[in-house]
Write an enzyme that holds these catalytic residues in place. Structure first.
Site, short mmCIF file in Angstrom:
data_model
loop_
_atom_site.label_atom_id
_atom_site.label_comp_id
_atom_site.label_asym_id
_atom_site.label_seq_id
_atom_site.Cartn_x
_atom_site.Cartn_y
_atom_site.Cartn_z
N GLU A 179 -5.88 -46.83 15.48
CA GLU A 179 -5.93 -45.88 14.36
C GLU A 179 -5.49 -46.55 13.07
O GLU A 179 -4.35 -46.38 12.62
CB GLU A 179 -5.08 -44.64 14.64
CG GLU A 179 -5.66 -43.71 15.68
CD GLU A 179 -4.86 -42.40 15.83
OE1 GLU A 179 -3.75 -42.31 15.27
OE2 GLU A 179 -5.37 -41.49 16.51
N GLU A 271 -10.20 -40.61 21.50
CA GLU A 271 -8.96 -39.85 21.62
C GLU A 271 -9.14 -38.48 20.98
O GLU A 271 -9.64 -38.37 19.87
CB GLU A 271 -7.82 -40.61 20.92
CG GLU A 271 -6.44 -39.99 21.11
CD GLU A 271 -5.36 -40.82 20.43
OE1 GLU A 271 -5.34 -42.06 20.65
OE2 GLU A 271 -4.55 -40.25 19.69
#
Length: 354
Positions: A179, A271
């Site tokens: 991320e 995710e």
């Protein structure tokens, strides 16, 4: 859902079967539970073989688009105890998961503290999931700091070793930056164009998954959108871009961005959660279902966060389950999010092979 396979029977037996089926159908409840996954014929990897990116889709060795569905581990520095023979058997067989995302945190007590240990741990989990016929996402879980270049040398070392050990497998996908945040897209792209050749030099065939700006939101969480990637894609083939969402926080703007991006780019949702962006709080199953419906319609593969007994609502197992050694099958050890996501993983993609 994998189509059922029927064997030929004598006429009398077939008539009896038809009568029994008619009786069962008339007595069936209006909203039956999802059927158990039908994995007798083949595991996901046996059915699909080496995956590759074709156009905007993930495709199997026959060139057919597929949608993988599965679970992510939590950080292995904290929850390796949840990943046992019994729990992985349940994930592969009872849940019918196609893919396990193995999350190796870089910071927060993870890889940087003991590279050899965490490389070996990732290696062991890759082997265990592979033995059960699942695909494996090797997740380089960089989070804070958000600039992937901070861990560039570590990433080179980690992916060199993992690719060296698993280059002959056909079930590996490499997620090279979990991320990214606080940096612009050209910075992320520069990192990707340095790490992808590291993987490709050893494992030429595996898809590589590239994190996007603002916690893999295509920049939406920092006021941008997918156009920056569409207009300036990574200079590499056989890659996909990652998108993450948490349904109770990430609403229509994010859903619309995912829809638009998937029409222009190969996207993998590596995710997501049914709660807020921290994986906590109430479950928003209605919004989550809107995302799942979109991903089904566009064959976007997805992985849910997370397969552990962490106290947060986003961890699918009740607290204490891992220390107690299960039970792993069924729903008695699952939180509400676990019951919900297990049901949706068990409704499988058809995996067309011709």
């Amino acid at each position: 859902m994998t189509p059922a396979r029927f064997t030929h029977r004598p006429a009398a037996a077939a008539a009896a079967l038809a009568s029994a089926l008619l009786l069962a159908l008339t007595a069936a409840p209006a909203a039956p539970a999802a059927p158990a996954p039908t994995r007798a014929a083949a595991t996901p990897v046996a059915a699909n073989g080496q995956l590759t990116v074709c156009g905007t889709h993930l495709c199997n060795e026959h060139g057919n688009p597929v949608q993988l569905r599965g679970m992510s581990t939590h950080g292995t520095q904290w929850y390796a105890r949840c990943l046992t023979d019994g729990s992985l058997d349940a994930l592969a067989q009872d849940w019918g998961a196609d893919v396990l995302r193995v999350s190796t945190y870089v910071q927060e007590g993870g890889y940087e503290t003991d590279p050899a240990r965490f490389t070996d741990l990732a290696d062991s989990l890759i082997r265990q999931a592979s033995d059960r016929g699942m695909y494996v996402i090797v997740d380089w879980h960089m989070l804070d700091p958000g600039d992937p270049h901070h861990n560039l040398d570590r990433a080179r070392t980690f992916f060199t070793e993992i690719a060296r050990r698993h280059k002959d497998r056909d079930n590996i996908l490499y997620e090279i930056a979990n991320e990214p945040s606080g940096v612009d897209w050209p910075r992320i792209k520069s990192y990707a164009e340095q790490i992808i050749p590291v993987v490709r030099g050893i494992d030429a065939d595996a898809p590589v998954l590239v994190g996007t700006r603002a916690w893999s939101s295509f920049g939406v969480s920092e006021g941008a959108d997918e156009s920056e990637v569409v207009n300036d894609p990574v200079d590499a083939s056989n890659i996909m871009y990652t998108f993450h969402f948490y349904a109770d926080s990430h609403r229509d703007e994010y859903l619309a961005a995912l829809s638009r991006a998937a029409d222009r780019l190969p996207v993998f949702v590596t995710e997501f959660g049914t709660q807020n962006y921290a994986g906590e709080g109430d479950n928003d199953f209605a919004m989550s279902q809107r995302y799942l419906d979109l991903m089904a319609s566009k064959k976007i593969s997805w992985v849910n966060w997370n397969f552990s007994d962490d106290h947060r609502t986003g961890a699918v197992l009740n607290s204490g389950t891992c220390a107690d050694g299960g039970p792993w099958t069924g729903t008695s050890s699952l939180k509400p999010a676990g019951v919900w996501i297990r049901d949706r993983i068990r409704t499988q993609d058809a995996f067309p092979v011709d």
